[in-house]
Design an enzyme around this catalytic site. Structure first.
Site, PDB file in Angstrom:
ATOM      1  N   SER A  85       0.790  -1.240   0.000  1.00  0.00           N
ATOM      2  CA  SER A  85       0.000   0.000   0.000  1.00  0.00           C
ATOM      3  C   SER A  85       0.817   1.282   0.000  1.00  0.00           C
ATOM      4  O   SER A  85       0.244   2.369  -0.131  1.00  0.00           O
ATOM      5  CB  SER A  85      -0.954   0.011   1.199  1.00  0.00           C
ATOM      6  OG  SER A  85      -2.078  -0.780   0.936  1.00  0.00           O
ATOM      7  N   LYS A  88       0.154   3.640  -2.784  1.00  0.00           N
ATOM      8  CA  LYS A  88      -0.944   4.617  -2.748  1.00  0.00           C
ATOM      9  C   LYS A  88      -0.421   6.048  -2.629  1.00  0.00           C
ATOM     10  O   LYS A  88      -1.118   7.000  -2.994  1.00  0.00           O
ATOM     11  CB  LYS A  88      -1.893   4.306  -1.591  1.00  0.00           C
ATOM     12  CG  LYS A  88      -2.718   3.030  -1.781  1.00  0.00           C
ATOM     13  CD  LYS A  88      -3.691   2.852  -0.614  1.00  0.00           C
ATOM     14  CE  LYS A  88      -4.633   1.674  -0.831  1.00  0.00           C
ATOM     15  NZ  LYS A  88      -4.044   0.392  -0.438  1.00  0.00           N
ATOM     16  N   SER A 140      -6.170   3.235   4.025  1.00  0.00           N
ATOM     17  CA  SER A 140      -5.607   2.402   2.969  1.00  0.00           C
ATOM     18  C   SER A 140      -6.686   1.691   2.170  1.00  0.00           C
ATOM     19  O   SER A 140      -6.588   0.497   1.874  1.00  0.00           O
ATOM     20  CB  SER A 140      -4.637   1.378   3.574  1.00  0.00           C
ATOM     21  OG  SER A 140      -3.738   0.904   2.607  1.00  0.00           O
TER      22      SER A 140
END
EC number: 3.4.16.4
Length: 373
Positions: A85, A88, A140
């Protein structure tokens, strides 16, 4: 350029830990990796006169001064790993300037059905782009990442935009195959690139707001509910700004962290950590604040590529912008700590002298595997 006495130059070089790349790494002297020749190594890279580095189980890390761009210490900084993640952060960096934050979005059923960490979207037009960015960077949300990609014109366009943004900031180890970081073959980043992404993102007030928000209300079909930031250091570590944590069973733990004290910002990135990285990140941040301004840099966080301004010769086609070379891989996705082929050498060896000019300049200038979180 002021000349430096040879004796002084040798003394400075002797204080640095030099790393000789393995045969898998391109010649670090003819084609040095982005950020400096020393950053092509896979071992720990640090000024040996600095205070002792804290221990970390991460396969790769970077400690950098966000204000000067100096890389203060690193381990396998250009090794390529699955980013989970932390990718991101690139999604946010890419899309924040492109999307109207007041725009209302109706996520597709595909977006709502994303596996792993999610904010819990429903296919209703009740979310603003602003809401989705909070969900992306606070909890997330894999669903929020796809919804934002849809708002940007779809997954193919968004991935092309993300990879173009990575090239623009010279994050050449990074390849985005998803907007949320869920594992996919060919997707990669590096500890160095994550530091570049963090530094670029923190220059944007909107990015800083999203990564630094502790709690927020989030729309639901009937009213709102509260979401909380997954960054365990936010509000606990002095001066913590954000940025993003990540985990999958294949990528293991990864983290981008930034903190600001006394007007200075330190960035720490770690990749492929098998356990809890939170205390180690705190120790690395503490080390970075103590080392800033007192430790010779071992590399630098480069700036974005300047916008090309093609010129058109009389009667001829436009002159193309110069190509930017892609650095050689420092390690594959399966890289791990202690990779073979790395040696530490002293000042008399070629590696130290090859990077000597860079070190002197820096001295003078310094004053899917499974569910993801």
């Amino acid at each position: 350029m002021k000349h430096v006495p040879m004796i002084g130059a040798l003394a400075l070089a002797a204080s640095l830990t030099f790393v000789v790349p393995s045969p898998a790494v391109a010649d670090a002297y003819d084609n040095p990796p982005i950020g400096g020749a020393l950053l092509g190594g896979r071992g720990v890279i640090v000024d040996q006169t600095a205070r002792k580095l804290p221990k970390t189980e991460a396969s790769a890390f970077v400690v950098a001064d966000a204000d000067t761009g100096e890389v203060l210490a690193a381990k396998n900084p250009h090794g390529r790993f699955l980013p989970a993640s932390t990718l991101k952060a690139l999604t946010a960096l890419t899309l924040i300037p492109k999307l109207d934050r007041k725009k209302m979005v109706k996520p597709s059923q595909d977006a709502c059905n994303q596996e792993g960490s999610a904010v819990g979207l429903t296919p209703r037009k009740i979310y603003t782009v602003d809401d989705l960015f909070r969900a992306l960077m606070m909890v997330s949300g894999n669903d929020a990442a796809v919804a934002l990609a849809e708002a940007n014109g779809g997954l193919p366009k968004t991935l092309a935009d993300m990879n173009a943004e990575a090239r623009r900031i010279q994050a050449m180890d990074t390849v985005a195959k998803t907007p949320n970081g869920l594992d996919k073959p060919g997707q990669s980043s590096s500890a160095y690139d994550l530091a570049l992404i963090a530094r670029a993102g923190l220059a944007d007030p909107a990015f800083r707001k999203y990564v630094g928000t502790k709690v927020a209300d989030f729309p639901a079909p009937k009213g709102h509910y509260q979401i909380a930031n997954h960054n365990r250091l936010l509000g606990r570590y002095p001066g913590m700004l954000g940025v993003k944590n990540g985990w999958t069973s294949k990528a293991l733990g990864s983290f981008i962290g930034a903190a600001r004290r006394d007007g200075h910002t330190i960035i720490v990135t770690v990749m492929r950590h098998e356990g809890s990285f939170w205390p180690e990140v705190q120790d690395l941040l503490d080390w970075g604040f103590a080392a800033r301004g007192r430790t010779a840099a071992v590399g630098t966080l480069v700036g974005p590529i300047p916008a090309a301004k093609p010129t058109r010769p009389v009667g001829g086609p436009p002159t193309p912008a110069p190509a930017v070379s892609r650095p050689a891989d420092a390690a594959g996705e399966s890289s791990s700590a202690g990779a073979a082929g790395v040696a530490v050498i002293g000042v008399a060896a070629l590696g130290g002298l090859a990077w000597l000019g860079y070190g002197l300049r820096r001295r003078r200038s310094r004053g899917r595997g499974s569910a993801q979180v």
